[in-house]
Design a protein around this motif. Structure first.
Motif, PDB file in Angstrom:
ATOM      1  N   GLY A 214      12.519  -5.448  12.064  1.00 27.47           N
ATOM      2  CA  GLY A 214      13.680  -4.599  11.856  1.00 27.47           C
ATOM      3  C   GLY A 214      13.820  -4.190  10.396  1.00 27.47           C
ATOM      4  N   PHE A 215      13.553  -5.129   9.492  1.00 29.22           N
ATOM      5  CA  PHE A 215      13.581  -4.864   8.053  1.00 29.22           C
ATOM      6  C   PHE A 215      12.620  -3.733   7.708  1.00 29.22           C
ATOM      7  N   LEU A 216      11.393  -3.790   8.233  1.00 29.51           N
ATOM      8  CA  LEU A 216      10.386  -2.755   7.965  1.00 29.51           C
ATOM      9  C   LEU A 216      10.749  -1.439   8.639  1.00 29.51           C
ATOM     10  N   ASP A 217      11.343  -1.506   9.821  1.00 30.59           N
ATOM     11  CA  ASP A 217      11.766  -0.286  10.501  1.00 30.59           C
ATOM     12  C   ASP A 217      12.783   0.487   9.671  1.00 30.59           C
ATOM     13  N   GLY A 218      13.595  -0.245   8.916  1.00 27.91           N
ATOM     14  CA  GLY A 218      14.593   0.408   8.071  1.00 27.91           C
ATOM     15  C   GLY A 218      13.976   1.291   7.006  1.00 27.91           C
TER      16      GLY A 218
ATOM     17  N   TYR B 215       8.348   2.390  -1.056  1.00 26.74           N
ATOM     18  CA  TYR B 215       9.598   1.681  -0.776  1.00 26.74           C
ATOM     19  C   TYR B 215       9.776   0.387  -1.564  1.00 26.74           C
ATOM     20  N   PRO B 216       8.745  -0.477  -1.648  1.00 23.27           N
ATOM     21  CA  PRO B 216       8.937  -1.703  -2.448  1.00 23.27           C
ATOM     22  C   PRO B 216       9.331  -1.417  -3.887  1.00 23.27           C
TER      23      PRO B 216
ATOM     24  N   ALA C 249       3.811  -2.420  -7.828  1.00 27.25           N
ATOM     25  CA  ALA C 249       3.022  -1.208  -7.563  1.00 27.25           C
ATOM     26  C   ALA C 249       1.574  -1.558  -7.243  1.00 27.25           C
ATOM     27  N   ILE C 250       1.011  -2.508  -7.979  1.00 26.37           N
ATOM     28  CA  ILE C 250      -0.382  -2.915  -7.727  1.00 26.37           C
ATOM     29  C   ILE C 250      -0.520  -3.450  -6.310  1.00 26.37           C
ATOM     30  N   PHE C 251       0.397  -4.333  -5.910  1.00 25.26           N
ATOM     31  CA  PHE C 251       0.340  -4.878  -4.557  1.00 25.26           C
ATOM     32  C   PHE C 251       0.495  -3.771  -3.522  1.00 25.26           C
ATOM     33  N   SER C 252       1.455  -2.876  -3.723  1.00 20.83           N
ATOM     34  CA  SER C 252       1.728  -1.827  -2.745  1.00 20.83           C
ATOM     35  C   SER C 252       0.549  -0.879  -2.593  1.00 20.83           C
ATOM     36  N   ILE C 253      -0.094  -0.543  -3.710  1.00 21.98           N
ATOM     37  CA  ILE C 253      -1.247   0.363  -3.658  1.00 21.98           C
ATOM     38  C   ILE C 253      -2.417  -0.297  -2.936  1.00 21.98           C
ATOM     39  N   VAL C 254      -2.672  -1.571  -3.263  1.00 19.67           N
ATOM     40  CA  VAL C 254      -3.762  -2.303  -2.594  1.00 19.67           C
ATOM     41  C   VAL C 254      -3.501  -2.391  -1.090  1.00 19.67           C
ATOM     42  N   GLU C 255      -2.275  -2.708  -0.701  1.00 21.62           N
ATOM     43  CA  GLU C 255      -1.953  -2.838   0.717  1.00 21.62           C
ATOM     44  C   GLU C 255      -2.034  -1.486   1.432  1.00 21.62           C
ATOM     45  N   THR C 256      -1.626  -0.422   0.768  1.00 19.27           N
ATOM     46  CA  THR C 256      -1.724   0.913   1.372  1.00 19.27           C
ATOM     47  C   THR C 256      -3.174   1.307   1.598  1.00 19.27           C
ATOM     48  N   ILE C 257      -4.030   1.026   0.620  1.00 21.41           N
ATOM     49  CA  ILE C 257      -5.469   1.307   0.775  1.00 21.41           C
ATOM     50  C   ILE C 257      -6.045   0.450   1.898  1.00 21.41           C
ATOM     51  N   ASN C 258      -5.624  -0.817   1.953  1.00 20.62           N
ATOM     52  CA  ASN C 258      -6.104  -1.736   2.984  1.00 20.62           C
ATOM     53  C   ASN C 258      -5.766  -1.223   4.382  1.00 20.62           C
TER      54      ASN C 258
ATOM     55  N   GLN D 204       4.539 -11.152   7.455  1.00 20.48           N
ATOM     56  CA  GLN D 204       5.789 -10.544   7.903  1.00 20.48           C
ATOM     57  C   GLN D 204       5.948  -9.112   7.397  1.00 20.48           C
ATOM     58  N   GLY D 205       4.978  -8.638   6.592  1.00 19.18           N
ATOM     59  CA  GLY D 205       5.004  -7.257   6.125  1.00 19.18           C
ATOM     60  C   GLY D 205       5.729  -7.030   4.818  1.00 19.18           C
ATOM     61  N   VAL D 206       6.173  -8.118   4.167  1.00 18.15           N
ATOM     62  CA  VAL D 206       6.896  -7.974   2.899  1.00 18.15           C
ATOM     63  C   VAL D 206       6.249  -8.870   1.839  1.00 18.15           C
ATOM     64  N   GLY D 207       4.939  -8.811   1.768  1.00 18.78           N
ATOM     65  CA  GLY D 207       4.210  -9.645   0.818  1.00 18.78           C
ATOM     66  C   GLY D 207       4.484  -9.308  -0.635  1.00 18.78           C
ATOM     67  N   TRP D 208       5.092  -8.151  -0.893  1.00 16.01           N
ATOM     68  CA  TRP D 208       5.391  -7.751  -2.265  1.00 16.01           C
ATOM     69  C   TRP D 208       6.554  -8.546  -2.867  1.00 16.01           C
ATOM     70  N   VAL D 209       7.357  -9.216  -2.052  1.00 16.20           N
ATOM     71  CA  VAL D 209       8.592  -9.844  -2.536  1.00 16.20           C
ATOM     72  C   VAL D 209       8.310 -10.956  -3.540  1.00 16.20           C
TER      73      VAL D 209
END
Length: 438
Positions: A191-195, A350-351, A379-388, A408-413
């Motif tokens: 639900g958090f990610l759906d938001g 979003y992160p 940003a580094i984490f988000s870019i790596v995960e997006t490429i992944n 859980q999809g929020v590894g950037w936290v």
């Protein structure tokens, strides 16, 4: 000292609500309810955090900072250019405005077309010509935004939703189905990610300055009063959003035992058929059209005002026209194509928006190093995960699972929190004070 009357404040609350409430705000909570079934309330809680809590905090953060540019400059001057441009393109002509126009077509016109015309490229083209012409016309006078939204469009929108909900109360409710796999094992975080998909936390960074300017136009000049009214407006709009999301999630769950569908538009179509029969499709089309017009007008105005200041080679009206024209072009790619590219882009941006909002709320206690380190490593984490996810078919996922909350999809936290602490230590070592960057 000038004050806002209760009626003026209510109109601003309605304006802010309608600026947030577009196509995604209708379809995503309905889909969540349909997919979550018996787990709808825990999933809704996660959804409300990112789809209501973060946008309202974003509005307040912009109110405290004065503008998105000021807030982003605390990270780095280049970030203050690049990040806002990415946000405006994402919530503007790149994704959100075209999505609104296409969803409006899918829900208001397509159901009534003969089968041979329903998927016609030409019909979508004709509809979007009319839709974006209306959007542009109503966007050319941004000073009338409160009157148009607060006194007309928002009340109509709320009345339609109330009618649907009241009818649902007096209609026998089907038992909720079991949650689908993602919601059964990970309801809150899903639900958090759906938001994210509502894009409202990004929009909040844009709309904040619109609300500030609206309050200033009412004669309120001192920062303390502006921040106070921003808080009231944000809380009021947030309460409205949370209530509407609860209604839509409930409606989606009410048909979960009948059928679990592929998207929220299909869910609402089934709901409206069950409640009102064929008349319900007309009511639903009207609801989507008004919501999509509201959010599209708001975003065209926001993009026009931003780019006319960033690149003053064109006036506001020219930039508004460019925004509407590009949005029209992207809309004609079709809804599925737009949705396919939106998820990875939002997952990357979003992160950063969330971290920036949180830092902005506590700015008086922070220093430059905290802003810089937290944003850079998020940003580094988000870019790596997006490429992944987008290009490597999740081949790095097994390697990244050591990061807490990654599954859980929020590894950037956790990386963000760690580098906030590291930035604070670095800042203390450099003796950087918060007021040096405000």
């Amino acid at each position: 000292m000038p004050k806002l009357s209760n009626q003026e404040l209510l109109m601003i609350i309605f304006m802010l609500f309608s600026m947030f409430f577009g196509a995604g705000n209708l379809i995503f909570p309905a889909f969540l309810g349909n997919s979550a079934g018996v787990e709808l309330w825990i999933s809704l809680l996660g959804f409300i955090i990112t789809a209501v809590g973060l946008p309202i905090l974003g509005v307040i953060a912009i109110g405290k900072a004065g503008s998105l540019h000021t807030l982003a400059t605390r990270v780095h001057p280049w970030f203050a250019i690049i990040f806002p441009v990415l946000i405006y393109l994402s919530i503007g002509p790149g994704l959100a405005i075209p999505r609104a126009g296409t969803v409006a077509y899918e829900m208001s016109i397509k159901p009534f077309l003969p089968e041979n015309l329903a998927d016609s490229v030409m019909m979508l083209f004709i509809y979007t010509v009319v839709f974006f012409a209306i959007v542009l016309w109503l966007s050319l006078s941004p000073s009338k935004l409160v009157d148009r939204f607060g006194k007309l469009l928002t009340p109509i929108l709320l009345v339609l939703i109330v009618i649907i909900f009241v009818k649902a109360i007096f209609t026998p409710v089907n038992p909720y189905a079991s949650a689908t796999e993602l919601y059964a094992t990970n309801g809150f975080f899903q639900g958090f990610l759906d938001g994210y998909l509502t894009m409202d936390a990004l929009a909040a960074l844009v709309y904040g300055i619109v609300v500030v300017n609206t309050i200033r136009a009412k004669g309120i000049k001192d920062n303390a009063s502006i921040s106070k009214y921003m808080l009231f407006a944000g809380l009021g709009a947030g309460i409205l959003l949370a209530v509407i999301y609860g209604i839509l999630t409930y409606l989606g769950a009410s048909v979960s035992s009948i059928e679990q569908l592929d998207n929220g538009a299909e869910v609402l179509t089934v709901v409206m058929n069950q409640l009102f029969g064929p008349t319900g499709i007309i009511l639903l089309g009207l609801l989507f059209t008004i919501a999509c017009l509201c959010v599209s007008i708001s975003l065209v105005i926001s993009c026009g005002e931003y780019f006319s200041k960033l690149l003053p080679i064109f006036t506001y009206k020219v930039w508004a026209a460019i925004t509407a024209l590009v949005s029209f072009s992207v809309a004609n790619l079709g809804l599925n194509q737009i949705l396919a590219i939106s998820v990875p882009i939002l997952g990357m941006i979003y992160p950063l928006a969330i971290v920036l909002i949180v830092l902005g709320l506590f700015n008086r206690y922070l220093n430059h190093s905290i802003y810089f380190s937290a944003i850079v490593f998020t940003a580094i984490f988000s870019i790596v995960e997006t490429i992944n996810v987008t290009f490597l078919d999740k081949s790095l996922s097994k390697t990244l699972t050591f990061i807490p909350l990654y599954d859980q999809g929020v590894g950037w936290v956790i990386p963000a929190i760690i580098w906030i602490v590291v930035g604070g230590v670095i800042g203390i070592g450099k003796n950087i004070k918060p007021e040096d960057i405000t």
